[in-house]
Design a protein around this motif. Structure first.
Motif, PDB file in Angstrom:
ATOM      1  N   ILE A   1      -8.945 -14.233  -3.391  1.00  0.00           N
ATOM      2  CA  ILE A   1      -7.905 -13.906  -2.408  1.00  0.00           C
ATOM      3  C   ILE A   1      -6.545 -14.099  -3.072  1.00  0.00           C
ATOM      4  O   ILE A   1      -6.301 -15.115  -3.728  1.00  0.00           O
ATOM      5  N   TYR A   2      -5.675 -13.102  -2.906  1.00  0.00           N
ATOM      6  CA  TYR A   2      -4.359 -13.130  -3.531  1.00  0.00           C
ATOM      7  C   TYR A   2      -3.266 -12.940  -2.476  1.00  0.00           C
ATOM      8  O   TYR A   2      -3.467 -12.262  -1.466  1.00  0.00           O
ATOM      9  N   LYS A   3      -2.126 -13.528  -2.767  1.00  0.00           N
ATOM     10  CA  LYS A   3      -0.920 -13.180  -2.021  1.00  0.00           C
ATOM     11  C   LYS A   3      -0.201 -12.149  -2.878  1.00  0.00           C
ATOM     12  O   LYS A   3       0.284 -12.453  -3.974  1.00  0.00           O
ATOM     13  N   GLY A   4      -0.211 -10.912  -2.435  1.00  0.00           N
ATOM     14  CA  GLY A   4       0.328  -9.833  -3.240  1.00  0.00           C
ATOM     15  C   GLY A   4       1.586  -9.243  -2.653  1.00  0.00           C
ATOM     16  O   GLY A   4       2.006  -9.577  -1.541  1.00  0.00           O
ATOM     17  N   LYS A   5       2.187  -8.344  -3.427  1.00  0.00           N
ATOM     18  CA  LYS A   5       3.407  -7.667  -2.978  1.00  0.00           C
ATOM     19  C   LYS A   5       3.187  -6.164  -3.092  1.00  0.00           C
ATOM     20  O   LYS A   5       2.745  -5.667  -4.125  1.00  0.00           O
ATOM     21  N   VAL A   6       3.518  -5.445  -2.029  1.00  0.00           N
ATOM     22  CA  VAL A   6       3.350  -3.989  -2.006  1.00  0.00           C
ATOM     23  C   VAL A   6       4.370  -3.350  -2.946  1.00  0.00           C
ATOM     24  O   VAL A   6       5.585  -3.533  -2.781  1.00  0.00           O
ATOM     25  N   GLU A   7       3.865  -2.627  -3.934  1.00  0.00           N
ATOM     26  CA  GLU A   7       4.733  -1.982  -4.917  1.00  0.00           C
ATOM     27  C   GLU A   7       5.044  -0.535  -4.548  1.00  0.00           C
ATOM     28  O   GLU A   7       6.143  -0.050  -4.795  1.00  0.00           O
ATOM     29  N   SER A   8       4.069   0.170  -3.988  1.00  0.00           N
ATOM     30  CA  SER A   8       4.293   1.563  -3.595  1.00  0.00           C
ATOM     31  C   SER A   8       3.298   1.954  -2.520  1.00  0.00           C
ATOM     32  O   SER A   8       2.220   1.364  -2.408  1.00  0.00           O
ATOM     33  N   ILE A   9       3.680   2.949  -1.724  1.00  0.00           N
ATOM     34  CA  ILE A   9       2.833   3.453  -0.639  1.00  0.00           C
ATOM     35  C   ILE A   9       2.693   4.958  -0.807  1.00  0.00           C
ATOM     36  O   ILE A   9       3.682   5.671  -0.966  1.00  0.00           O
ATOM     37  N   LEU A  10       1.433   5.446  -0.786  1.00  0.00           N
ATOM     38  CA  LEU A  10       1.176   6.874  -0.942  1.00  0.00           C
ATOM     39  C   LEU A  10       0.360   7.376   0.247  1.00  0.00           C
ATOM     40  O   LEU A  10      -0.873   7.351   0.232  1.00  0.00           O
ATOM     41  N   PRO A  11       1.023   7.802   1.312  1.00  0.00           N
ATOM     42  CA  PRO A  11       0.305   8.304   2.489  1.00  0.00           C
ATOM     43  C   PRO A  11      -0.637   9.454   2.168  1.00  0.00           C
ATOM     44  O   PRO A  11      -1.646   9.642   2.840  1.00  0.00           O
TER      45      PRO A  11
ATOM     46  N   VAL B   1       7.268  -1.266   1.305  1.00  0.00           N
ATOM     47  CA  VAL B   1       7.427  -1.638  -0.095  1.00  0.00           C
ATOM     48  C   VAL B   1       8.162  -2.970  -0.180  1.00  0.00           C
ATOM     49  O   VAL B   1       9.167  -3.182   0.505  1.00  0.00           O
ATOM     50  N   GLY B   2       7.629  -3.870  -0.998  1.00  0.00           N
ATOM     51  CA  GLY B   2       8.207  -5.194  -1.135  1.00  0.00           C
ATOM     52  C   GLY B   2       7.607  -6.227  -0.204  1.00  0.00           C
ATOM     53  O   GLY B   2       7.861  -7.428  -0.340  1.00  0.00           O
ATOM     54  N   GLN B   3       6.792  -5.779   0.753  1.00  0.00           N
ATOM     55  CA  GLN B   3       6.180  -6.700   1.711  1.00  0.00           C
ATOM     56  C   GLN B   3       5.085  -7.527   1.057  1.00  0.00           C
ATOM     57  O   GLN B   3       4.359  -7.056   0.186  1.00  0.00           O
ATOM     58  N   GLU B   4       4.950  -8.785   1.460  1.00  0.00           N
ATOM     59  CA  GLU B   4       3.893  -9.655   0.964  1.00  0.00           C
ATOM     60  C   GLU B   4       2.670  -9.534   1.864  1.00  0.00           C
ATOM     61  O   GLU B   4       2.796  -9.488   3.094  1.00  0.00           O
ATOM     62  N   VAL B   5       1.497  -9.466   1.240  1.00  0.00           N
ATOM     63  CA  VAL B   5       0.250  -9.312   1.992  1.00  0.00           C
ATOM     64  C   VAL B   5      -0.803 -10.252   1.431  1.00  0.00           C
ATOM     65  O   VAL B   5      -0.787 -10.601   0.244  1.00  0.00           O
ATOM     66  N   LEU B   6      -1.722 -10.663   2.280  1.00  0.00           N
ATOM     67  CA  LEU B   6      -2.843 -11.497   1.873  1.00  0.00           C
ATOM     68  C   LEU B   6      -4.063 -10.592   1.753  1.00  0.00           C
ATOM     69  O   LEU B   6      -4.495  -9.975   2.727  1.00  0.00           O
ATOM     70  N   VAL B   7      -4.604 -10.461   0.539  1.00  0.00           N
ATOM     71  CA  VAL B   7      -5.679  -9.505   0.292  1.00  0.00           C
ATOM     72  C   VAL B   7      -6.809 -10.168  -0.486  1.00  0.00           C
ATOM     73  O   VAL B   7      -6.622 -11.187  -1.150  1.00  0.00           O
ATOM     74  N   GLN B   8      -7.995  -9.554  -0.406  1.00  0.00           N
ATOM     75  CA  GLN B   8      -9.175 -10.038  -1.120  1.00  0.00           C
ATOM     76  C   GLN B   8      -9.734  -8.895  -1.968  1.00  0.00           C
ATOM     77  O   GLN B   8      -9.736  -7.737  -1.542  1.00  0.00           O
TER      78      GLN B   8
END
Length: 501
Positions: A41-51, A181-188
């Motif tokens: 599990i990581y605390k990550g940061k959104v770098e880019s979004i591709l709808p 973009v730039g938002q922090e997320v908790l991901v596995q």
């Protein structure tokens, strides 16, 4: 029946062979330079979004950014770390309000039973290796199988039951994209990096134990479908429902929970819940990108996922790792189980001493010969693994139809075994010898499915086509065994041929 676990430790490498009745049944390998991140599990940061591909790339501190489906980023803790209180009702309320829906009810049994699975060591497995399927995936086809992947650039499969469009592959309305973009997320991590592709990520977190898997975001109690007794299923639900120390979240009850005492199940539930509390604490303290929870090494996973009552012995050839193994067994299983743990100090290798060394060498061969003289050919490619069944030296006075059936019925269990041993995944096409009788086709498929049921990785098998082909999928969460031990030939570039000038 004898079932032994053999663990060989070398510099930077650990190999695990599971031997049933003196016959190699399963194999796992862990190499330090290719240490799996599956289940981390990581605390990550959104770098880019591709709808356009329904995804986001998240920096989790690895060489390549991880891939997250937009339709998979729908849990409250991608939004609110201040309310990450295990899982706190404030964050859940935020999520309910966001989606304009009523708050979820307390823990209840699902209307349709689900079975979960996690990967195998290597990691156990996460994949699941394990017995965990998300409740939202109850009606989804078994993955990758389970399918693990996203857009075509991210492999084949559905990752815990999701298709290329994420969880909403059924064609429902698109949800508003809440990521920025730039938002922090908790991901596995649910699939290791592969080739030029980063890790597959999910926000549907889970913490696996020996008997249960804790899911902090799902108010749900699921029971493995392999537990068939109605009374036993209800008993297990009642025990887990009585976990007064768990304020929110849900559980999947694994197959091995059947017959276990209440105290053991509650201890395991408490163990995984306390792990989640540590995740909560670290998620608030650390700055992205950062690792919040790391899956144990392969020896830990062996104890957690394979140390069962039917295991007659666990043998390891390293004194240092033997001490670690005994601590794991005492912690997870109990002191009485230590009598099954043995240190092997013989001159011959542990695999040679137990007569499985030759079998291990053969798992890299293209051809696998059967006792009757027939053989199967295994050809992995980048997108599909092709398996061909051939009669070879098989001789019989039976009719061509019966001869084909006899070869196929012998090949089916060996194919399932080879898939486990080599950890082959993705799309698999099996070319059985043509049969015309429907009952023969059914019996071959039944044998194949029974053997695949032993696999911790999820599988999905289609019917035999008019051409005698079987299309199936098997969960692929990491590198194959062969890719860990072999590199592409610099002369033929993997073609297996050298050009003659």
């Amino acid at each position: 029946m004898s079932r032994e676990i053999l663990i060989h430790v070398a510099d930077g490498e650990r190999r695990v062979a599971i031997v049933e009745n003196k016959h190699l049944d399963d194999f796992y390998i862990e190499i330090d330079r290719h240490r799996s991140s599956l289940g981390n599990i990581y605390k990550g940061k959104v770098e880019s979004i591709l709808p356009s591909i329904n995804g986001a790339f998240v920096n989790i501190g690895q060489e390549r950014n991880g891939f997250l489906y937009l339709t998979d980023a729908d849990h409250p803790y991608v939004q609110d770390f201040d309310n990450l209180n295990g899982p706190g009702t404030a964050a859940q309320g935020f999520f309910d309000k966001l989606l304009n829906r009523k708050p979820k009810a307390p823990l209840v049994a699902p209307p349709v039973d689900t079975e979960g699975n996690a990967p195998a060591p290597g990691p156990v497995p996460t994949p699941e290796a394990l017995d965990v399927t998300k409740p939202s995936d109850a009606a989804a086809p078994k993955p990758e199988a389970p399918a693990s992947s996203g857009p075509s650039s991210h492999g084949h499969g559905r990752g815990r039951g999701r298709g290329r469009s994420g969880r909403d592959q059924g064609g429902g309305k698109d949800r508003p994209v809440s990521l920025k973009v730039g938002q922090e997320v908790l991901v596995q991590v649910e699939k290791d990096p592969f080739g030029t592709k980063g890790a597959r990520l999910t926000t549907h977190l889970s913490i696996p134990g020996r008997f249960v898997v804790y899911m902090p975001y799902d108010k749900h109690i699921g029971v493995s479908q392999k537990i068939e007794s109605v009374e036993e299923r209800q008993r297990l639900r009642d025990i887990i429902r009585a976990c007064d120390f768990v304020k929110d979240g849900g559980f999947i009850i694994r197959t091995v929970s059947a017959g276990q005492e209440k105290e053991e199940l509650l201890n395991d539930a408490r163990f995984v819940y306390e792990k989640w509390q540590k995740v909560v604490k670290l998620a608030k303290e650390k700055k992205a990108p950062a690792i919040i929870y790391q899956e144990g090494d392969i020896i830990w996973k062996v104890v957690r996922d394979f140390f069962r009552k039917e295991v007659t012995g666990v043998h390891i050839d390293s004194k240092e790792e033997h001490e670690k193994l005994t601590k794991y067994v005492e912690s997870l299983v109990g002191k009485p189980a230590l009598k099954k743990v043995h240190y092997y100090g013989g001159e011959a290798s542990i695999f040679e001493a137990h007569k499985v060394s030759a079998e291990l060498d053969r798992i890299y061969d293209q051809k696998v010969f059967l006792k009757t003289g027939a053989y199967i050919v295994i050809e992995p490619t980048e997108g599909v693994t092709v398996i061909d069944v051939n009669s070879g030296r098989y001789k019989t006075s039976a009719s061509p139809e019966d001869a084909a059936f006899n070869v196929n019925i012998e090949a089916a269990p060996e194919i399932a075994r080879q898939l486990r041993l080599r950890d082959l995944g993705g799309i698999i096409v099996i070319d059985f010898i043509d049969m015309s009788r429907e009952d023969h086709k059914r019996k071959v498929l039944d044998v194949l499915r029974v053997e695949l049921a032993k696999d911790l990785s999820k599988t999905e098998v289609n019917k035999i086509s008019s051409l005698g082909l079987v299309e199936m999928t098997r969960e692929r969460a990491g590198k194959t065994i062969e890719s860990l031990k072999f590199a592409e030939c610099p002369y033929c570039h993997g073609r297996g041929r050298v050009k003659i000038d």
